[in-house]
Design a protein around this motif. Structure first.
Motif, short mmCIF file in Angstrom:
data_model
loop_
_atom_site.label_atom_id
_atom_site.label_comp_id
_atom_site.label_asym_id
_atom_site.label_seq_id
_atom_site.Cartn_x
_atom_site.Cartn_y
_atom_site.Cartn_z
N ALA A 163 -18.41 7.93 0.59
CA ALA A 163 -19.66 7.30 0.16
C ALA A 163 -20.88 8.09 0.63
O ALA A 163 -21.96 7.97 0.06
N LEU A 183 0.84 -1.20 0.00
CA LEU A 183 0.00 0.00 0.00
C LEU A 183 0.88 1.26 0.00
O LEU A 183 0.60 2.22 -0.72
N ARG A 199 -11.19 10.16 -4.42
CA ARG A 199 -12.33 9.28 -4.65
C ARG A 199 -11.96 8.03 -5.44
O ARG A 199 -12.59 6.99 -5.29
N ARG A 200 -10.96 8.16 -6.29
CA ARG A 200 -10.51 6.96 -7.02
C ARG A 200 -9.90 5.95 -6.03
O ARG A 200 -10.14 4.75 -6.14
N ASP A 201 -9.15 6.47 -5.07
CA ASP A 201 -8.59 5.58 -4.05
C ASP A 201 -9.72 4.93 -3.25
O ASP A 201 -9.65 3.75 -2.92
N TYR A 202 -10.71 5.73 -2.97
CA TYR A 202 -11.85 5.19 -2.21
C TYR A 202 -12.52 4.07 -3.00
O TYR A 202 -12.81 3.00 -2.46
N ALA A 203 -12.75 4.32 -4.29
CA ALA A 203 -13.43 3.32 -5.11
C ALA A 203 -12.64 2.02 -5.21
O ALA A 203 -13.21 0.93 -5.30
N ASN A 204 -11.32 2.12 -5.18
CA ASN A 204 -10.49 0.94 -5.37
C ASN A 204 -10.05 0.27 -4.07
O ASN A 204 -9.78 -0.93 -4.07
N LEU A 205 -9.96 1.04 -3.00
CA LEU A 205 -9.38 0.48 -1.78
C LEU A 205 -10.39 0.26 -0.65
O LEU A 205 -10.19 -0.61 0.20
N ALA A 206 -11.45 1.05 -0.63
CA ALA A 206 -12.33 1.04 0.54
C ALA A 206 -13.01 -0.30 0.77
O ALA A 206 -13.30 -0.65 1.93
N HIS A 207 -13.29 -1.07 -0.28
CA HIS A 207 -14.00 -2.34 -0.09
C HIS A 207 -13.06 -3.51 0.15
O HIS A 207 -13.49 -4.65 0.31
N LEU A 208 -11.76 -3.21 0.17
CA LEU A 208 -10.78 -4.28 0.42
C LEU A 208 -10.60 -4.45 1.93
O LEU A 208 -10.90 -3.54 2.70
N PRO A 209 -10.11 -5.62 2.35
CA PRO A 209 -9.95 -5.82 3.80
C PRO A 209 -8.76 -5.05 4.36
O PRO A 209 -7.75 -5.63 4.76
N LEU A 210 -8.88 -3.73 4.35
CA LEU A 210 -7.81 -2.86 4.86
C LEU A 210 -8.40 -1.98 5.94
O LEU A 210 -9.53 -1.50 5.81
N ARG A 211 -7.63 -1.77 6.99
CA ARG A 211 -8.11 -0.84 8.01
C ARG A 211 -7.93 0.58 7.48
O ARG A 211 -6.95 0.87 6.78
#
Lengths: 258, 388
Positions: B326, B24, B134-146
């Motif tokens: 979101a 990351l 927002r692009r980072d949000y779209a790509n990373l937010a649904h991954l299992p990352l804190r």
């Protein structure tokens, strides 16, 4: 066995203006649940709540009986998500993007590399694997997002318009893939406006209208209750209540008028 | 033995790269450097190597240009000479004909300004890439990352970028300038002290510049709604750019002002930030003037403040703009209202024919097609005005 359960989900972005109201349904293992509704019916908001991106104002999402917010990380490890718009990093190549997602999901490097190569080949993207995503077409980006959602063999798949932009062959592969994954016990939530596909791949359907559940059941049951021969007509009957053919004739008449 | 060490380093690096946080972090560094080659945004893009070379070039060229001032031959030619190492001369009360500490103050000031301005300009250039979007949000937010992992990875990437910039901008000049300035001195410790104090000043100045721009960005992002932020962004960047160009011009006037000004404890407020770091530099070299003490205190306090403001505003903007992405609607600003009025005015006063109007519109819209292009034009116009 029930895998995912939405219990009285309500989301208000502004006070007293709900985007979704009292939405409840269950998604069992091996079930492919279609999620349909007109624009603005609350589908995207529901998807975001189901993936844990949005906190419901009221109600909760349960995964195997426990609220997803209790252990969101574990829930997301089991979740594969295809968003409506594939907004990928343009500077990465397709391979690099998948490697990024796989590594962030904690997949071991050796198996990840093999999996990415195999999936890229199966989705006909192998020749483009080292090209920047910026040069990809909409359909190619969609395939990359689909592969990214499958890399970790998820138990739950949430697909928001997964066929959007795909060519005929890829779309056929994905439709068959959804059926196969359903047969293998994956719980799949399929959101789409293309009702012919929903009718073919989904075992159950939820119809949303004005932020509420309008109908829930097997496609044939919905068609029967609406007295229509296809899901498309049943949907039009349930949601719009108007005559689509008449509307089309009216548009053509306006176009040709002086 | 070397190959075994190499192998061990490679394997540990590989093991590290498999860890999600480090992957990351690498991604966050990448996204700051690559603006999106080939994307349709029209961003001006360049590879890392070119960027780093361009950033290092001004310091290198200026150092070489100073050879005429500090070179031993030129000093001899001008009848400057040094009898003894500094210190013993001061104690004995003899006259020092050429004191590098005093003589180098204007150049030291210039290097500090250069370091600060270039670091700030890079932060300005990478404005949209510094904080998760927002692009980072779209790509990373649904991954299992804190969420905190994304926060710390980007923060670490920011600090790494600041460190890399400071090192790159000043690498060549930090080596050449002390060697040139102290070339007439025979004592190594003298050159070493000059070298160390120069590095501390220019690196802190670069950090101050970078963190200053980051603070402006993060404060705007946390204070304004997304739509308003996007609209205000270009104006804020232009204002900062004009300020930076103005700072560059102080290179010609401020050193003389420092020498002229009466010494006072609150004198720091009468000088721009680069002067604080010049004061710090002189202070570290053991010149105990009250003015330099005051300026060095301002430099240290200013850097700490810039760091704290940047950090807290970054945390706030991360929570407001990223974590809650979101929750907010994506509505992009319509824009172009001011340009439209300006064109109407130009049509009324200057542009008569339709071909003329279309031509001017096309040329201007092409030149100002993105924020990066607009900023480049504002920057060059500012420099042009100064040179004129």
């Amino acid at each position: 066995m029930v895998a995912l359960e939405a219990r009285e989900l309500t989301k208000c972005y502004l006070p007293s203006v709900p985007a979704v109201r009292d939405l409840s349904f269950c998604l069992a293992e091996g079930q492919v649940l279609g999620f349909v509704g007109p624009n603005g019916s609350g589908k995207s908001t529901t998807m975001k709540m189901l993936t844990g991106l949005l906190q419901p104002t009221h109600g909760q999402v349960l995964w195997c009986g426990a609220a997803i917010q209790r252990d969101l990380l574990q829930y997301r490890k089991r979740l594969g998500y295809v968003p409506e718009e594939p907004d990928l990093y343009p500077f990465l190549t397709g391979w690099e993007y998948l490697e990024l997602v796989g590594t962030l999901r904690g997949l071991p490097r050796k198996s990840l590399t093999a999996k990415i190569d195999a999936l890229l080949a199966l989705f006909s993207l192998a020749p483009h694997r080292h090209s920047a995503v910026a040069s990809y077409s909409r359909g190619m980006r969609q395939r990359i997002v689909l592969i990214a959602s499958l890399l970790h063999d998820p138990s739950l798949l949430i697909l928001d318009e997964p066929l959007s932009g795909l060519d005929v062959t890829s779309a056929m592969i994905v439709k068959d893939l959804i059926k196969t994954l359903g047969e293998r016990g994956k719980a799949i939530l399929y959101c789409s406006h293309v009702l012919e596909v929903v009718e073919k791949v989904c075992s159950h359907i939820i119809v949303l209208r004005k932020r509420r559940t309008l109908a829930y059941g097997h496609p044939s049951e919905l068609m029967k209750s609406a007295g229509q021969s296809s899901l498309e007509h049943a949907f039009a009957h349930l949601v719009e209540g108007g005559d689509a053919a008449q509307a089309a004739r009216d548009i053509a008449a306006v176009m040709s008028s002086v | 033995m070397i190959s075994a060490l190499k192998k061990s380093v490679c394997s540990s690096l590989e093991a590290l790269s498999e860890k999600p946080f480090y992957r990351l972090l690498r991604h966050c560094v990448d996204r700051m450097f690559y603006d999106g080659a080939g994307s349709r945004t029209g961003e001006v893009d360049a590879s890392i190597g070119i960027i780093l070379a361009i950033l290092a070039a001004p310091g290198a060229f200026v150092s070489l240009a100073l050879f005429s001032k500090y070179g031993a031959f030129f000093l001899w030619f001008r009848a400057y000479y040094v009898k003894d190492p500094v210190g013993s001369l001061l104690r004995s009360g003899a006259t020092l004909h050429f004191d590098p500490y005093t003589a180098s103050l204007p150049d030291e000031y210039f290097f500090i300004v250069l370091s600060m301005v270039v670091a700030a300009a890079v932060a300005l250039w990478k404005w949209d890439r510094l904080l998760p979007d927002r692009r980072d949000y779209a790509n990373l937010a649904h991954l299992p990352l804190r969420s905190r992992d994304i926060f710390f990875a980007n923060l670490t990437a920011l600090l790494l970028l600041a460190a890399l910039l400071s090192a790159d901008i000043n690498a060549v000049s930090s080596l050449l300038f002390p060697l040139l300035a102290c070339g007439s001195r025979e004592v190594f410790s003298y050159t070493a002290l000059f070298f160390a104090t120069h590095i501390v000043s220019v690196v802190l100045a670069a950090a101050f510049g970078f963190l200053g721009v980051l603070s402006v960005l993060a404060v705007l992002m946390s204070a304004l709604p997304y739509r308003a932020f996007r609209k205000a962004s270009i104006y804020a960047r232009s204002a900062v750019l004009i300020f930076l160009v103005a700072l560059l011009t102080t290179s010609f006037s401020e050193p003389a002002k420092i020498e002229r000004l009466e010494r006072g404890a609150s004198a720091w407020s009468r000088f721009p930030p680069p002067a604080w770091f010049a004061g710090l530099c002189q202070s570290l070299r053991g010149i105990r003037e009250p003015l330099f003490c005051s300026l060095s205190a301002a430099a240290i306090f200013g850097t700490i403040c810039a760091f704290l403001v940047a950090l807290s505003a970054y945390a706030l903007s991360y929570r407001r703009s990223f974590v809650r992405s979101a929750e907010t609607m994506i509505v992009l600003p319509a824009g172009g209202a001011i340009a439209s009025h300006a064109f109407r005015l130009a049509d009324l006063l200057l542009l008569r024919g339709s071909l003329e109007r279309a031509g001017y519109r096309f040329v201007l819209k092409t030149l100002f097609r993105s924020e990066a292009h607009s900023l480049a034009w504002i920057g060059f116009t500012g420099i042009g005005v100064i040179l004129w």
